[in-house]
Design an enzyme around this catalytic site. Structure first.
Site, short mmCIF file in Angstrom:
data_model
loop_
_atom_site.label_atom_id
_atom_site.label_comp_id
_atom_site.label_asym_id
_atom_site.label_seq_id
_atom_site.Cartn_x
_atom_site.Cartn_y
_atom_site.Cartn_z
N HIS A 135 10.80 44.77 30.63
CA HIS A 135 9.85 45.55 29.82
C HIS A 135 10.37 45.73 28.39
O HIS A 135 9.61 45.68 27.44
CB HIS A 135 9.62 46.93 30.46
CG HIS A 135 8.95 46.86 31.79
ND1 HIS A 135 7.68 47.36 32.03
CD2 HIS A 135 9.35 46.34 32.98
CE1 HIS A 135 7.34 47.15 33.28
NE2 HIS A 135 8.36 46.53 33.89
N ASP A 176 4.68 51.34 26.84
CA ASP A 176 4.59 50.59 28.10
C ASP A 176 3.62 51.32 29.03
O ASP A 176 3.57 52.54 29.06
CB ASP A 176 5.97 50.54 28.75
CG ASP A 176 6.02 49.58 29.93
OD1 ASP A 176 6.62 48.51 29.77
OD2 ASP A 176 5.46 49.90 31.01
#
Ligand code: UDP
Length: 486
Positions: free
Chosen positions: A21, A124
């Site tokens: 990520h 995110d």
């Protein structure tokens, strides 16, 4: 002066604390910071700032870190566990998630010190609290989803249709409403539809709601890779979808340093690769967090050996390391196998012309990196959305061959699943991908073509370059509106 301050934008990027990520968001930070009148701050923790700092701290690039102390001890985690891949046991995953949630108040405590004031948040999707922070400070918030539009659309259509409800685990069904006929079984579905002990449905529902509340979504993909899926997903999101990838092509000169300090020097790796013929080496790496059962990994090693191809194998498991030495494997393959214990400089390896195939767990970053490097893939999905990624590569793009994995092995539950794929399955898929017959040639041709298109997408005037401009314009428009109405 007034118009200059209106033009200046400050992007606050908040990645989830796991390599798959954070890595693409660091690439995105660099990309954004090179645009005119854009400043970028990446919100992370001290150890992550150390880890990703070398590629971000460049003279003249308006990008920096905001470091928030990570409350490891407060939730009962060992000190130093600031990234998912640092957890000593998957049983700590829920505590880790709690600690990540606690970053909200830590960020809000220093919000007023941010200068210039942020113009937007890019976070995110697994950080649902960022939606509340954005609301509190009346900031536009864009979701960063490091996955494809193919995945987004599958997700949406599965959620809406619940087509899998009541079916036996291994019965195939067709995902409704997609441009291609994509068949799956319940046991191949991502965690959202296939419960695991390391997350909760309440948390996943919060994530879904957070995406719906956002201004739009940034996708690490490029339109030409999955045009029909991009079009459909844009329809669904009222056009607020920006494919700005592949972000791995925006690393500039930092290929070898991406994510972590590699356990082998780039030069050593390149020299080893130089000593092998072009297109014949298989690179095998199952990502940054997978915890594949050691017996299963041994089958992978034996499959690589049996393929008779030169190979690079990335290993992170102590038991397997022991087997490698004690079984004589290392000695047997010493002339054609490079074993990397720890972290590999993946991008550098994939870019080398000797690599002819990539055996991957189908994490989205790895898939894109394989696409950009023009290599066909041997697909062995493990968990999360990886079976969907495999469908895209094998069926839609036609650039991969599956080893034949049939079901998700949830992260942290690997012991329950034992050995399902044998070395002979691995060997078969490798030989098919490396084959010099018509099918193999056709697959390699497609991979080469896609890689070229990927590289064009990020160039001036390319689709991803244009989408980046559109994203910045969207945020600029929203900020103009904010300042005039405020
Ligand atoms: N990676 C790397 N070296 C390694 C393992 C992984 O550079 O030894 C990088 C890889 O290039 C990719 C990321 O880590 O950018 C992994 O992301 P992906 O989405 O493929 O899988 P995940 O680790 O999230 O399951």
């Amino acid at each position: 002066m007034a118009s200059k301050s209106i033009n200046e934008l400050h992007f606050l990027l908040i990645p989830y604390l796991a390599p798959g990520h954070t890595i693409p968001m660091i690439d995105m930070a660099k990309l954004l910071a090179q645009q005119p009148d854009v400043t970028v701050t990446v919100v992370t923790t001290p150890l992550n700032a150390v880890r990703y700092g070398p590629v971000l701290n460049k003279p003249g690039l308006p990008v920096g870190f905001l470091q928030l102390p990570f409350p490891a001890m407060e939730v009962g985690l060992p000190e130093g566990c600031e990234s998912l891949d640092a957890l000593p046991s998957p049983d700590l995953a829920l505590k880790f998630a709690d600690a990540v949630d606690m970053l909200q108040s830590k960020l809000e405590q220093c919000f007023k010190t941010l200068s210039p004031p942020p113009s937007c948040i890019v976070s995110d999707k697994y950080l649902p609290w960022t939606a509340d922070t954005a609301d509190k400070y009346q900031l536009p918030r864009v979701i960063f989803d490091g996955m494809s539009c193919f995945k987004q659309l599958c997700d949406h259509n599965l959620y809406e249709s619940k087509v899998f409800d009541g079916l036996p685990e291994s019965e195939t069904f067709v995902v409704p409403g997609l441009p291609d006929r994509i068949e799956l079984t319940r046991s191949q579905l991502p965690v959202e539809f296939n419960p695991s002990t390391h997350t909760t449905s309440e948390r996943l529902e919060r994530v879904r709601e957070t995406v719906l509340r956002s201004v739009g979504i940034v996708i690490n993909s490029f339109e030409e890779l999955e045009q029909e899926y991009v079009n459909e997903y844009k329809k669904l999101k009222g056009g607020k979808v920006w494919c700005i990838g592949p972000l791995s092509l925006c690393t500039y000169n930092d290929k070898a340093q991406r994510g972590k300090i590699a356990s082998i020097s780039e030069q050593q790796c390149m020299e080893w690769l130089d000593s092998h013929p072009h297109g014949l080496v298989v690179y095998a790496c199952l990502g940054s967090v997978s915890r594949v059962n050691p017996m299963q990994l041994i089958e992978l090693g034996l499959g690589l050996e049996a393929s008779d191809h030169p190979f690079i194998w990335v290993i992170r498991d102590r038991e397997v390391e022991q087997w490698i030495v004690e079984s004589g494997f290392e000695e047997r393959v010493k002339d054609r196998g490079l074993l990397i214990r720890g972290w590999a400089p993946q991008l550098s390896i994939l870019s080398h012309p000797s690599i002819g195939g990539f055996l991957t767990h189908c994490g989205w970053n790895s898939i894109l990196e394989g696409v950009c490097s023009c290599v066909p893939m041997i697909t062995w999905p493990q968990f999360a959305e990886q079976f969907l990624n495999e469908k895209l590569v094998v069926q839609v793009l036609g650039t991969g061959v599956g080893v034949g994995a049939q079901f998700v092995v949830h992260w942290g539950e690997e012991e329950k699943f034992g050995v399902k794929m044998k070395s002979v399955d691995v060997k078969k898929a490798i030989l098919k991908v490396m084959d010099s017959g018509i099918e193999g040639i056709e697959r390699r041709k497609k991979a080469k073509e896609l890689g070229k298109i990927a590289n064009r997408a990020i160039e001036e005037g390319g689709s991803s370059h244009m989408n980046l401009k559109l994203l910045i314009q969207q945020i600029r428009d929203m900020n103009l509106h904010r300042s005039y109405s405020g």
